[in-house]
Design an enzyme around this catalytic site. Structure first.
Site, PDB file in Angstrom:
ATOM      1  N   HIS A   1      25.729 106.356 -59.672  1.00  0.00           N
ATOM      2  CA  HIS A   1      24.527 106.698 -58.644  1.00  0.00           C
ATOM      3  C   HIS A   1      24.559 108.140 -58.496  1.00  0.00           C
ATOM      4  O   HIS A   1      23.997 108.919 -59.128  1.00  0.00           O
ATOM      5  CB  HIS A   1      24.147 105.983 -57.504  1.00  0.00           C
TER       6      HIS A   1
ATOM      7  N   ASP B   1      22.823  97.837 -63.418  1.00  0.00           N
ATOM      8  CA  ASP B   1      23.377  97.849 -62.013  1.00  0.00           C
ATOM      9  C   ASP B   1      22.867  96.368 -61.372  1.00  0.00           C
ATOM     10  O   ASP B   1      23.619  95.456 -61.673  1.00  0.00           O
ATOM     11  CB  ASP B   1      22.882  98.742 -61.180  1.00  0.00           C
TER      12      ASP B   1
END
Ligand SMILES: [Zn+2]
Length: 443
Positions: free
Chosen positions: A266, A317
């Site tokens: 991220h 993800d």
């Protein structure tokens, strides 16, 4: 020696090359020759454009069962997490193996030849370890093998419910007693040609600084990949600064985590000092744009990270979608929305993040490129469909990155073995596997 003749192939530069002969031996590329106008009679012909395999550098396989079911009015990352925890509380090793195999097979259809599985659902209900404490990790490795792709099992240390907070009941399934217990458990996992065992610090929320240092030391001694969720949400930064006087990146830097084997996942809400530290240490930053927008995380500073010296990788993800083209273009297009500027990332650079950058972050520095010595992954995209109609040789990579979808992937060779032909998995009925395993996970 098996050989493939590619009508067009991307060899890592700014353009695709025509008539590329790729010879394969022992699962690796032995020779590459461009400009071969006529396919040799013994070569398998690959019509369309052939790319190296994509790497999905950040995955939680079980989140695939959330797709479409967690889009409700009102909410935040934290309400989504409650939905995810409900699913996490239900799975057993058998159901998880089926779900992961289906999810990894969906990845294979999308041209993904290696997955980084950030694995934190370790134990049974209530946190009771299974007879084999790595039963679920072993099931994930088996799932990748059955789906035909390589896996880096990034076993995540998870010790607390938040900074200084106890574990919630479902979080007990994620947790080891302490960092020593994590080291002992992970030490009994073994890698192989198609398996890497790596480490993960779940986040500065779930792992205290001393334990983070122990995990980083374990990975450093083995030159193993080390990943961590970093600054996905502003609340994580605020809690971290309040507790330690440092940002999450600062805590991880002090714990000795940063370096070429470290991937910050991220890296959305970074301070300028974080960007400088990640760049100076030549870290990888794994962006997961389709999840980051789905969870209302924000837009990470990819351009600034690259300028500072970091490399990029991409991950799906939570698997809101599984499509490496969509992840790649989102890096550029999200920045356009935020900055009012176009063309910050070249198409070739985005493809490198989706291929070589991701494989390197998973411990395969020798994959993600069509070159001698590399793992023989060949992903062929058909060019005769509606989405790419109008392509030119000069703008081929731009057509691909800004208009192709996973559905345009027609053929996949993974490690020298043919896995997908005419858009279908050669061994699994992936649609049926997904439908049945998702229904089973929620049953
Ligand atoms: Zn994640």
């Amino acid at each position: 020696m098996p050989a493939y003749w590619c009508e067009l192939a991307w060899l890592g530069g700014e353009r695709a090359e025509g008539g590329v002969l790729v010879e394969v031996e022992g699962g690796r590329i032995a020779a590459v020759e461009a400009g071969v106008a006529t396919p040799p009679p013994t070569a398998t012909r690959l019509d369309g454009l052939t790319l190296p395999g994509f790497a999905n550098a950040h995955s939680h396989a079980f989140h695939r069962a959330l797709r479409g079911r967690v889009q409700r009015a009102g909410g935040s990352f934290w309400t989504w997490r409650e939905d995810m925890y409900e699913l996490a509380g239900r799975l057993d090793p058998e159901a998880y193996l089926r779900l992961a195999r289906a999810t990894f097979a969906e990845m294979a259809l999308a041209g993904i030849t290696a997955v980084g599985e950030f694995h934190y659902l370790h134990h049974g209900p209530g946190g009771e370890p299974y007879a084999d404490p790595n039963e679920i990790g072993t099931a994930l490795i088996e799932a990748a093998r059955q789906a035909g792709i390589r896996i880096a099992l990034l076993d995540a240390c998870y010790l607390q419910g938040g900074i200084g907070e106890p574990l919630s009941p479902v979080q007990r399934r994620f947790a080891d007693a302490d960092a020593d217990a994590w080291v002992a458990r992970v030490g009994s996992l073994a890698g192989a040609d198609d398996v890497r065992i790596g480490a993960a610090i779940h986040s500065v929320r779930a792992v205290d600084p001393d334990s983070a240092a122990a995990v980083a030391a374990w990975a450093g001694e083995r030159s193993a990949p080390l990943h961590a969720h970093v600054s996905e949400q502003p609340a994580e930064n605020e809690a971290c600064v309040a507790a330690y006087g440092l940002t999450p990146t600062g805590v991880l830097e002090r714990a000795g985590a940063l370096g070429e084997h470290f991937t910050a996942v991220h890296a959305t809400h970074l301070e300028p000092g974080d960007i400088a530290a990640l760049g100076a240490a030549r870290c990888c930053c794994c962006l997961c744009p389709t999840t980051e927008r789905d969870l209302a995380d924000g837009i990470g500073p990819a351009t600034e990270l690259v300028r500072a010296g970091a490399s990029l990788a991409l991950g799906s993800d939570s698997h809101a979608v599984i499509d490496s083209f969509e992840e790649a273009r989102a890096v550029e297009l999200d920045e356009r929305l935020a900055s009012g500027e176009r063309g910050r990332h070249r198409a070739a650079a985005l493809l490198r993040a989706a291929t070589r950058g991701g494989h390197a972050a998973l411990g395969w520095a020798d994959a993600g490129a069509i070159e001698p010595g590399a793992v023989a992954d060949l992903v062929t995209v058909r060019l005769d469909g509606v989405r790419l109609a109008g392509w030119t040789a000069e703008t081929m990579l731009e057509s691909l990155v800004f208009a192709a979808t996973a559905a345009d992937v027609d053929g996949v060779v993974c490690g020298g073995r043919e896995l997908v032909r005419d858009g279908a998995h050669l061994e699994l009925d992936v649609g049926a596997e997904l439908r049945e395993s998702i229904a089973g996970a929620w049953a």
